[in-house]
Design a protein around this motif. Structure first.
Motif: not given
Length: 224
Positions: A101-107, A212-219, A164-165, A152-162
Motif C-alpha cells: 500500500y505505501l510504496k505503490q502509486k495511488d495506494s 458492491e458500493y460506490r461513492l461518487d466524489l464529483q457528485r 486529491e488524486r 466515519k473518520a476513516l471513510c472520510r480519510t479515504v474519500a479525501e485521499f481519492t
C-alpha cells in the motif's frame, strides 16, 4: 474524537493491524451461520433429513441427533470459509502492508489510534476493474471502540485521499451479513450498485452474497 488520531501505517503496527482484521472478520461467523440456516434449500434439507429418519426409525431421538450433527457440520463449514479467507488475506496484502500500500502509486493504509493503541484500519488502492476509481479495503474497527466516529473518520480519510488524486469515485465490497457496515456506508453517501454470490462452491452452498458500493466524489463535491 479528542483522543483519536488517524495516521499512516507504520511497520510497528503490523501485529495490531492483523489482530484487528482477524477479530473483525471472525465476528461475522455467527451471523453468516444464521444467514445460511435461513436459506430455503438449507431448511428443506434439514426437514427432509428429519422426516426421512423419523419415518424410518419411528423415534424422535435419531432424527434430532442427525439434524444436530448436520448443523454442527454446517457451522464448521462457515468457520472454515472465514478462516481460509483470513489466512489468504494475512498471506497476501497484510503480510507486507508497506510494500502493498505505501510504496505503490495511488495506494495508502491508515490506522486509527486511541490513546496510542491501534483500534481501527482502512486502506485503498486502484480498483482492478474500474480505472477511474480507488477501492476501499481493510476497513475494521475493534468492537470495544465502535460508536465513536472512528469508522466515519476513516471513510472520510479515504474519500479525501481519492479526491486529491483526481479519481472519480471510491468503490468497496462488503457482505450481506455486515449490516452495521452497510448502514455506515449508506450514511456516508455510498450507493449500492450490485450484489453477487461468492463464486466458490462453499459460497454458493451458503448463498453468501457480497454487495458492491460506490461513492461518487464529483457528485458529492457538487452537493457540498
Amino acid at each position: 474524537m479528542a483522543n483519536i488520531q488517524i495516521r499512516k501505517y507504520r511497520d510497528e503496527d503490523s501485529e495490531a493491524v492483523r489482530d484487528t482484521y482477524t477479530m473483525g472478520m471472525s465476528e461475522h461467523v455467527p451471523s453468516s451461520f444464521m444467514h445460511m440456516l435461513k436459506q430455503p434449500p438449507t431448511q428443506m434439507v434439514l426437514m427432509c433429513i428429519f422426516c426421512a429418519l423419523i419415518t424410518s426409525s419411528k423415534s424422535f431421538l435419531l432424527p434430532i441427533l442427525a439434524v444436530t450433527l448436520v448443523l454442527a457440520g454446517a457451522r464448521q463449514l462457515v468457520v472454515h470459509v472465514f478462516n481460509r479467507h483470513i489466512d489468504t488475506s494475512l498471506s497476501n496484502d497484510l503480510k507486507n502492508i508497506s510494500e502493498t500500500y505505501l510504496k505503490q502509486k495511488d495506494s495508502c493504509f491508515w490506522v486509527a489510534e486511541f490513546d496510542g493503541v491501534v483500534v481501527g484500519t482502512a486502506a485503498c488502492l486502484p480498483a482492478e476493474n474500474a480505472p477511474a476509481c480507488l477501492e476501499l479495503k481493510r476497513m475494521s474497527v475493534r468492537r470495544t471502540h465502535r460508536r465513536m466516529g472512528i469508522a466515519k473518520a476513516l471513510c472520510r480519510t479515504v474519500a479525501e485521499f481519492t479526491r486529491e488524486r483526481g479519481f472519480a469515485a471510491v468503490l468497496l465490497v462488503t457482505s450481506v451479513v455486515a449490516t452495521d457496515a452497510q448502514k455506515l456506508y449508506e450514511d456516508m453517501g455510498y450507493k449500492k450498485i450490485r450484489q453477487f454470490v461468492i463464486p466458490e462452491l462453499a459460497g454458493k452452498i451458503m448463498n453468501f452474497t457480497l454487495i458492491e458500493y460506490r461513492l461518487d466524489l464529483q457528485r458529492e463535491g457538487k452537493s457540498e
